[in-house]
Design an enzyme around this catalytic site. Structure first.
Site, mmCIF file in Angstrom:
data_model
loop_
_atom_site.group_PDB
_atom_site.id
_atom_site.type_symbol
_atom_site.label_atom_id
_atom_site.label_comp_id
_atom_site.label_asym_id
_atom_site.label_seq_id
_atom_site.Cartn_x
_atom_site.Cartn_y
_atom_site.Cartn_z
ATOM 1 N N LYS A 212 1.069 -1.063 -0.395
ATOM 2 C CA LYS A 212 0.133 0.197 0.328
ATOM 3 C C LYS A 212 0.806 1.526 0.071
ATOM 4 O O LYS A 212 1.883 1.494 0.947
ATOM 5 C CB LYS A 212 -1.339 0.012 1.066
ATOM 6 C CG LYS A 212 -2.379 -0.773 1.091
ATOM 7 C CD LYS A 212 -3.605 -1.344 1.902
ATOM 8 C CE LYS A 212 -4.209 -2.208 1.798
ATOM 9 N NZ LYS A 212 -5.013 -2.210 2.378
ATOM 10 N N ARG A 252 -2.238 -10.620 5.211
ATOM 11 C CA ARG A 252 -2.904 -10.263 3.317
ATOM 12 C C ARG A 252 -1.532 -10.076 2.555
ATOM 13 O O ARG A 252 -1.210 -8.093 3.110
ATOM 14 C CB ARG A 252 -3.965 -9.974 3.487
ATOM 15 C CG ARG A 252 -4.864 -10.079 1.830
ATOM 16 C CD ARG A 252 -6.065 -9.398 1.685
ATOM 17 N NE ARG A 252 -6.468 -9.450 0.468
ATOM 18 C CZ ARG A 252 -6.698 -8.720 -0.451
ATOM 19 N NH1 ARG A 252 -5.450 -7.377 -0.572
ATOM 20 N NH2 ARG A 252 -6.757 -8.938 -1.975
#
Length: 277
Positions: A212, A252
């Protein structure tokens, strides 16, 4: 659910526009091959998604989402893979469970389609409830927090209550603080600094920080978009260590190998410490 170490959930995006790897695994053959690569790299679970939730993305039709995910889920689950379906649609989750998926990962925590909670209750499938204040394409989604950790925990508690009211067993619920969803970098770091708060809520915790933007900013503060995937994966592995140390059930990730080694290292240290007299 395995609690001997933090589990590794590998990301399989069957989309042309996901923020990190959109288009790379868009054909059936490429998607299945990448799923096998994720397993070989150390993933315990494959999270199959057919709709991007990146900022600016446009929702695909139900028919398109089904066409993307079902053949891949059928093939990978037939070969023994543990599959999670990443979807906000009850119909897609239902069809995916019938195709062999065993876990539902709903980034809206049942807010997009309340029927999702009833499906989880009916099927008994584990359900990830992620903290969500609307689609990232929704410019009206609130991003202000007076107390990030407290507010996220309170809003997740409300989703737990909604799920239980719909008949979902508490033992089937998994929490995700929703890093990057209606949150800026500072909000993300505040949540990561207090993962203990979410672990102490008594449900398995999923941490999804992989690649991210706030991690890219570490490698390239002036131009985050210039950070390489390797830069982002290094940051992701560091987050895996933090998550594992905090007691998270799973992380994840897009690249499982480094995170699997990181999770195994934390488990080995913990095991060594427990044998001291």
């Amino acid at each position: 659910m395995d609690r001997t170490r933090t589990q590794i959930m590998g990301v399989l995006n069957i989309t042309p526009d996901s923020f990190s790897d959109g288009g790379r695994w868009f054909t059936h053959a490429d998607a299945v091959a990448h799923g096998i690569d994720l397993l070989d790299g150390g993933a315990d679970i494959i999270d199959v998604g057919g709709e991007s939730t990146r900022p600016g993305s446009t929702r695909v039709s139900e028919e398109e989402e089904l066409a993307r995910v079902l053949p891949v889920i059928r093939e990978l689950s037939r070969d023994g893979a543990v599959i999670s379906v990443d979807t906000m649609r009850e119909s897609v989750a239902r069809a995916s469970l019938e195709a062999g998926a065993t876990l539902i990962n709903d980034v809206s925590a049942g807010q997009s389609e309340p029927e999702m909670l009833r499906l989880a209750a009916e099927s008994g499938a584990p359900l990830v409830l992620m903290h969500w204040r609307g689609l990232l394409s929704d410019t009206g989604a609130p991003v202000h927090y007076d107390d990030t950790v407290r507010e996220v925990a309170e809003e997740l508690t409300s989703r737990i209550e909604a799920a239980e009211a719909a008949g979902v067993s508490r033992s089937a619920l998994i929490l995700d603080p929703g890093l990057g969803f209606s949150k800026n970098a500072q909000h993300n770091w505040e949540l990561l600094a207090r993962l203990d708060v979410f672990v102490e809520m008594g449900l398995p915790l999923l941490v999804a920080a992989s690649r991210k933007r706030f991690l890219a900013s570490l490698a390239s503060p002036e131009a985050p978009a210039a950070a390489t995937q390797e830069d982002r994966d290094a940051g992701t592995a560091a987050i895996t260590v933090m998550a594992a140390q905090a007691g998270a059930w799973a992380v994840r990730v897009h690249e499982p190998r480094a995170s699997r080694i990181a999770a195994d290292a934390v488990a080995a240290v913990r095991a060594a410490g427990s044998t001291r007299s």
